[in-house]
Design a protein around this motif. Structure first.
Motif, mmCIF file in Angstrom:
data_model
loop_
_atom_site.group_PDB
_atom_site.id
_atom_site.type_symbol
_atom_site.label_atom_id
_atom_site.label_comp_id
_atom_site.label_asym_id
_atom_site.label_seq_id
_atom_site.Cartn_x
_atom_site.Cartn_y
_atom_site.Cartn_z
ATOM 1 N N ALA A 29 0.809 -1.217 0.000
ATOM 2 C CA ALA A 29 0.000 0.000 0.000
ATOM 3 C C ALA A 29 0.848 1.276 0.000
ATOM 4 O O ALA A 29 0.546 2.215 -0.751
ATOM 5 C CB ALA A 29 -0.952 -0.006 1.193
ATOM 6 N N GLY A 33 0.161 3.681 -3.135
ATOM 7 C CA GLY A 33 -0.797 4.737 -2.829
ATOM 8 C C GLY A 33 -0.723 5.917 -3.779
ATOM 9 O O GLY A 33 -1.741 6.363 -4.325
ATOM 10 N N GLU A 37 -3.451 6.996 -6.707
ATOM 11 C CA GLU A 37 -4.103 8.303 -6.716
ATOM 12 C C GLU A 37 -3.762 9.102 -7.971
ATOM 13 O O GLU A 37 -4.601 9.842 -8.492
ATOM 14 C CB GLU A 37 -3.749 9.084 -5.453
ATOM 15 C CG GLU A 37 -4.363 8.471 -4.207
ATOM 16 C CD GLU A 37 -4.412 9.416 -3.016
ATOM 17 O OE1 GLU A 37 -3.887 10.549 -3.121
ATOM 18 O OE2 GLU A 37 -5.000 9.038 -1.993
ATOM 19 N N GLU A 67 -3.464 -4.233 3.882
ATOM 20 C CA GLU A 67 -3.410 -2.781 3.771
ATOM 21 C C GLU A 67 -3.711 -2.341 2.334
ATOM 22 O O GLU A 67 -4.408 -1.350 2.098
ATOM 23 C CB GLU A 67 -2.044 -2.256 4.195
ATOM 24 C CG GLU A 67 -1.793 -2.313 5.686
ATOM 25 C CD GLU A 67 -2.629 -1.290 6.448
ATOM 26 O OE1 GLU A 67 -2.107 -0.230 6.803
ATOM 27 O OE2 GLU A 67 -3.834 -1.565 6.673
ATOM 28 N N ASN A 68 -3.187 -3.089 1.381
ATOM 29 C CA ASN A 68 -3.420 -2.783 -0.034
ATOM 30 C C ASN A 68 -4.894 -2.974 -0.397
ATOM 31 O O ASN A 68 -5.495 -2.160 -1.107
ATOM 32 C CB ASN A 68 -2.538 -3.672 -0.899
ATOM 33 C CG ASN A 68 -2.087 -3.008 -2.194
ATOM 34 O OD1 ASN A 68 -1.220 -3.516 -2.881
ATOM 35 N ND2 ASN A 68 -2.666 -1.876 -2.544
ATOM 36 N N ARG A 70 -7.427 -2.752 1.695
ATOM 37 C CA ARG A 70 -8.170 -1.684 2.366
ATOM 38 C C ARG A 70 -8.182 -0.406 1.532
ATOM 39 O O ARG A 70 -9.227 0.231 1.358
ATOM 40 C CB ARG A 70 -7.546 -1.409 3.743
ATOM 41 C CG ARG A 70 -8.113 -0.185 4.460
ATOM 42 C CD ARG A 70 -7.631 -0.121 5.899
ATOM 43 N NE ARG A 70 -6.219 0.192 6.047
ATOM 44 C CZ ARG A 70 -5.728 1.433 6.107
ATOM 45 N NH1 ARG A 70 -6.527 2.475 5.977
ATOM 46 N NH2 ARG A 70 -4.434 1.631 6.298
ATOM 47 N N PHE A 71 -7.025 -0.029 0.996
ATOM 48 C CA PHE A 71 -6.938 1.205 0.219
ATOM 49 C C PHE A 71 -7.639 1.058 -1.128
ATOM 50 O O PHE A 71 -8.270 1.997 -1.616
ATOM 51 C CB PHE A 71 -5.475 1.593 0.019
ATOM 52 C CG PHE A 71 -5.269 3.008 -0.426
ATOM 53 C CD1 PHE A 71 -5.731 4.064 0.336
ATOM 54 C CD2 PHE A 71 -4.604 3.285 -1.608
ATOM 55 C CE1 PHE A 71 -5.541 5.385 -0.073
ATOM 56 C CE2 PHE A 71 -4.408 4.594 -2.014
ATOM 57 C CZ PHE A 71 -4.870 5.651 -1.251
ATOM 58 N N LYS A 74 -11.319 1.412 -0.580
ATOM 59 C CA LYS A 74 -11.652 2.812 -0.312
ATOM 60 C C LYS A 74 -11.854 3.584 -1.610
ATOM 61 O O LYS A 74 -12.721 4.456 -1.702
ATOM 62 C CB LYS A 74 -10.543 3.457 0.521
ATOM 63 C CG LYS A 74 -10.756 4.933 0.827
ATOM 64 C CD LYS A 74 -9.652 5.482 1.714
ATOM 65 C CE LYS A 74 -9.867 6.965 2.001
ATOM 66 N NZ LYS A 74 -8.839 7.512 2.922
ATOM 67 N N HIS A 75 -11.061 3.253 -2.635
ATOM 68 C CA HIS A 75 -11.136 3.938 -3.919
ATOM 69 C C HIS A 75 -11.993 3.191 -4.945
ATOM 70 O O HIS A 75 -12.107 3.631 -6.086
ATOM 71 C CB HIS A 75 -9.726 4.152 -4.483
ATOM 72 C CG HIS A 75 -8.963 5.246 -3.793
ATOM 73 N ND1 HIS A 75 -9.203 6.578 -4.011
ATOM 74 C CD2 HIS A 75 -7.975 5.191 -2.872
ATOM 75 C CE1 HIS A 75 -8.389 7.308 -3.266
ATOM 76 N NE2 HIS A 75 -7.636 6.485 -2.560
ATOM 77 N N SER A 178 0.904 7.778 2.895
ATOM 78 C CA SER A 178 1.107 6.727 3.892
ATOM 79 C C SER A 178 0.789 7.225 5.294
ATOM 80 O O SER A 178 0.182 6.514 6.107
ATOM 81 C CB SER A 178 2.549 6.213 3.827
ATOM 82 O OG SER A 178 2.808 5.593 2.584
ATOM 83 N N GLU A 181 -3.083 7.875 5.599
ATOM 84 C CA GLU A 181 -3.837 6.628 5.705
ATOM 85 C C GLU A 181 -3.384 5.747 6.858
ATOM 86 O O GLU A 181 -4.010 4.730 7.141
ATOM 87 C CB GLU A 181 -3.724 5.839 4.394
ATOM 88 C CG GLU A 181 -4.232 6.583 3.172
ATOM 89 C CD GLU A 181 -5.719 6.860 3.228
ATOM 90 O OE1 GLU A 181 -6.453 6.026 3.819
ATOM 91 O OE2 GLU A 181 -6.154 7.898 2.701
ATOM 92 N N PHE A 183 -0.770 3.765 7.030
ATOM 93 C CA PHE A 183 -0.437 2.444 6.508
ATOM 94 C C PHE A 183 0.542 1.719 7.430
ATOM 95 O O PHE A 183 1.339 2.339 8.143
ATOM 96 C CB PHE A 183 0.220 2.558 5.130
ATOM 97 C CG PHE A 183 -0.729 2.887 4.007
ATOM 98 C CD1 PHE A 183 -2.010 2.372 3.958
ATOM 99 C CD2 PHE A 183 -0.311 3.711 2.959
ATOM 100 C CE1 PHE A 183 -2.870 2.656 2.911
ATOM 101 C CE2 PHE A 183 -1.162 4.001 1.909
ATOM 102 C CZ PHE A 183 -2.437 3.485 1.885
#
Length: 224
Positions: A29, A33, A37, A67-68, A70-71, A74-75, A178, A181, A183
């Motif tokens: 992540a 990240g 983005e 963690e990856n 989760r992000f 989110k997106h 990072s 978030e 991370f």
């Protein structure tokens, strides 16, 4: 709430040949990240491909993957969770156990991960693949791009996007994201040999060994 992925002042990115569909090999992540983005801000349709059988031990692997995920959730980004085939990785690493970081063992590792990424891209209609690996200043960009080019070579119509994700403030934004978030913050590259060598260096400088699952980026560190 404003989405920071769409408000940061970034240039509009254009993948090879103007394609808008990209398969992103992600290692973790924190590294992905900013890449995520940046592509979101440019309206690129991308999918994350998580294939990292080098990561050791499994506890560390699961932390990085979760963690990856989760992000990505989110997106609203699709996430492909590939096999954790460690036996295959160790077989390919045999004889390279004492090679240094950025040496031939790392080339093998990049080749292995990118070969699987390229195969998935070819079989699932992705015209472009790229990776978040190169955003880390600890990695050799030429080594990574060489592996990417070799991976796509067998497939007509598949390009490797060798964009330098570090440039234009990308490396700084990677840290900012990072911290924002919070991370998980991994302290070594990923493989058992990297963990061994990192802990050996820590002993030499009188530091405690790595404690897996303990260190996270903190919002309180944003001003550091």
């Amino acid at each position: 709430m404003t989405d920071p992925a769409t408000t940061t002042d970034r240039p509009v990115l254009t993948p090879p040949d103007g394609h808008r569909k990209v398969l992103l090999h992600s290692c973790c992540a924190p590294c992905s990240g900013e890449v995520m983005e940046a592509m979101t801000a440019s309206g690129i349709d991308y999918t994350i491909f998580f294939y990292n059988p080098n990561i050791h031990p499994q506890q560390e692997y699961l932390l990085r993957k979760e963690e990856n995920v989760r992000f990505a959730e989110k997106h609203g980004v699709p996430f492909v969770d590939c096999d954790y085939d460690t036996d295959n990785w160790f077989a390919r690493a045999k004889g390279m156990e004492w090679e240094p970081e950025r040496g031939i063992r790392c080339t093998m590792c990049f080749d292995m991960r990118f070969e699987r990424t390229a195969l998935y891209a070819h079989e699932n209609g992705f015209p472009v693949m790229t990776s978040s690996l190169g955003i880390s200043r600890w990695k050799d960009m030429n080594q990574i791009n060489g592996s990417g080019a070799r991976a796509v070579a067998p497939y007509d119509g598949l390009d490797y996007w060798d964009f330098n994700w570090r440039k234009g403030g990308g490396s700084n934004r990677m840290i900012e994201i990072s911290k924002r978030e919070e991370f998980y913050q991994q302290e070594y590259c990923g493989c058992v040999y990297s963990l061994r060598d990192t802990n050996r260096h820590r002993r030499e400088v009188d530091r405690k060994p790595i404690e897996i699952g303990k260190l996270y980026y903190s919002k309180a560190d944003k001003a550091d």
